[in-house]
Design a protein around this motif. Sequence first.
Motif, PDB file in Angstrom:
ATOM      1  N   GLY A  43     -36.607 -18.398  -2.603  1.00  0.00           N
ATOM      2  CA  GLY A  43     -36.820 -17.860  -3.943  1.00  0.00           C
ATOM      3  C   GLY A  43     -36.739 -18.944  -4.999  1.00  0.00           C
ATOM      4  O   GLY A  43     -36.302 -20.070  -4.769  1.00  0.00           O
ATOM      5  N   GLY A  44     -37.163 -18.568  -6.221  1.00  0.00           N
ATOM      6  CA  GLY A  44     -37.064 -19.486  -7.347  1.00  0.00           C
ATOM      7  C   GLY A  44     -38.260 -20.400  -7.454  1.00  0.00           C
ATOM      8  O   GLY A  44     -38.861 -20.789  -6.461  1.00  0.00           O
ATOM      9  N   ALA A  45     -38.600 -20.715  -8.697  1.00  0.00           N
ATOM     10  CA  ALA A  45     -39.739 -21.596  -8.948  1.00  0.00           C
ATOM     11  C   ALA A  45     -39.346 -22.733  -9.873  1.00  0.00           C
ATOM     12  O   ALA A  45     -40.195 -23.425 -10.406  1.00  0.00           O
ATOM     13  CB  ALA A  45     -40.886 -20.798  -9.567  1.00  0.00           C
ATOM     14  N   SER A  46     -38.053 -22.937 -10.040  1.00  0.00           N
ATOM     15  CA  SER A  46     -37.581 -23.990 -10.940  1.00  0.00           C
ATOM     16  C   SER A  46     -36.724 -24.953 -10.142  1.00  0.00           C
ATOM     17  O   SER A  46     -37.246 -25.719  -9.341  1.00  0.00           O
ATOM     18  CB  SER A  46     -36.798 -23.367 -12.106  1.00  0.00           C
ATOM     19  N   ASP A 328     -46.553 -26.982  -3.789  1.00  0.00           N
ATOM     20  CA  ASP A 328     -46.130 -25.618  -3.481  1.00  0.00           C
ATOM     21  C   ASP A 328     -47.269 -24.642  -3.780  1.00  0.00           C
ATOM     22  O   ASP A 328     -47.629 -24.405  -4.933  1.00  0.00           O
ATOM     23  CB  ASP A 328     -44.894 -25.275  -4.311  1.00  0.00           C
ATOM     24  N   LYS A 329     -47.829 -24.053  -2.719  1.00  0.00           N
ATOM     25  CA  LYS A 329     -49.002 -23.191  -2.866  1.00  0.00           C
ATOM     26  C   LYS A 329     -48.693 -21.883  -3.600  1.00  0.00           C
ATOM     27  O   LYS A 329     -49.612 -21.182  -4.034  1.00  0.00           O
ATOM     28  CB  LYS A 329     -49.593 -22.890  -1.481  1.00  0.00           C
ATOM     29  N   ARG A 330     -47.404 -21.551  -3.737  1.00  0.00           N
ATOM     30  CA  ARG A 330     -47.052 -20.343  -4.490  1.00  0.00           C
ATOM     31  C   ARG A 330     -47.548 -20.432  -5.934  1.00  0.00           C
ATOM     32  O   ARG A 330     -47.765 -19.425  -6.595  1.00  0.00           O
ATOM     33  CB  ARG A 330     -45.539 -20.150  -4.508  1.00  0.00           C
ATOM     34  N   PHE A 331     -47.719 -21.652  -6.433  1.00  0.00           N
ATOM     35  CA  PHE A 331     -48.017 -21.837  -7.850  1.00  0.00           C
ATOM     36  C   PHE A 331     -49.516 -21.840  -8.148  1.00  0.00           C
ATOM     37  O   PHE A 331     -49.919 -21.942  -9.301  1.00  0.00           O
ATOM     38  CB  PHE A 331     -47.397 -23.145  -8.341  1.00  0.00           C
TER      39      PHE A 331
END
Length: 354
Positions: A43-46, A328-331
């Motif tokens: 989790g988390g994107a920071s 990171d492909k989530r972004f």
Amino acid sequence: MTQIDQPVEVREGEELDVGAVDRFMKQAIPDLEGEPEIRQYPGGASNLTYQVDYDDRSFVLRRPPFGKIPKSAHDMLREARIMKALKPVYPYVPDIIAICDDHSVLGCDFYVMERLKGIILRTDFPKDFELSREDTRKLCLNVIDKLVDLHRVDPDAAGLDHLGKGPGYVERQIRGWSDRFRKARTDDVGDFEAVMSWLDEKMPEDVAQRVIHNDFRFDNVVLNPDNPFEVIGVLDWEMATIGDPLMDLGNSLAYWVQADDEGPFQMLRRQPTHRPGMLTRDEVVEYYLEKTGFSIDSFDYYEIYGLFRLAAIVQQIYYRFYHGQTKDKRFAAFGHAAQYLEKRCLRLIEASEL
């Protein structure tokens, strides 16, 4: 127990130097033995969060993201010191075990804290975790109560009064986030100028100066696995400060996607606020105002601010992906998310009576 939050393999490009971590950990905790196993929380994107295991002992290491980041962002030393100061008056803060400002170790500041072994609710309830509508409501209220409790903390008593800059918090946030968005904008997203202009024009005075979290969500709350109604921890104090508590609530509700929201907003959901029994955003505001005693005519400003701030955060992250500073492909879809959030803000502005 499958309900307890578990780390996974470290993402490509975000590996840590295991030897360096081991040397630092054994210096900070002399009785550690064996070799560490390092995994990462998904989790988390920071900031990046890792679990460091030595046999039956587990710790959590937090460091900033890789790649180019704003100079004042991701201040790990500040985050750790806030947590240490807040712990005596807000017991849901994890214990800080060690702080490192020596960049020869991992190339950045980082800190190590206790691991709170519990349930973290992310996009949906975990496997085998099912609650009735009534129990879901009870859980929801208990989580909101922890935000209320935080906003009751006396900054002076906690030794955190130095974090605040006094009155004018709302204005500083609008100016600051507007500047950050403009600097992070990419050619494939809208300019948000109409939204920023409205926020500037309709700006209210601060309602109070309180300790605020600035990222209070279900996936930053740890629940007792033996009693999932009990909150045993609140995580991610990166953006905590002294400021307007209603702005803090607006930030939280930007993530509060409820069951009747439209499809594009549902796609942004990161917590199970759509479940039967969860309060709606309006109900959260009503409950919060009743518990805190704050009085306002309309919550529209804070809701729109929260969505704009979320868009700015999303855009800052997307900027790093767009320019190849993270893999990171989530972004990859964050640009589309920013586009949607602009449209949502504009619709709310059009409907507002402010």
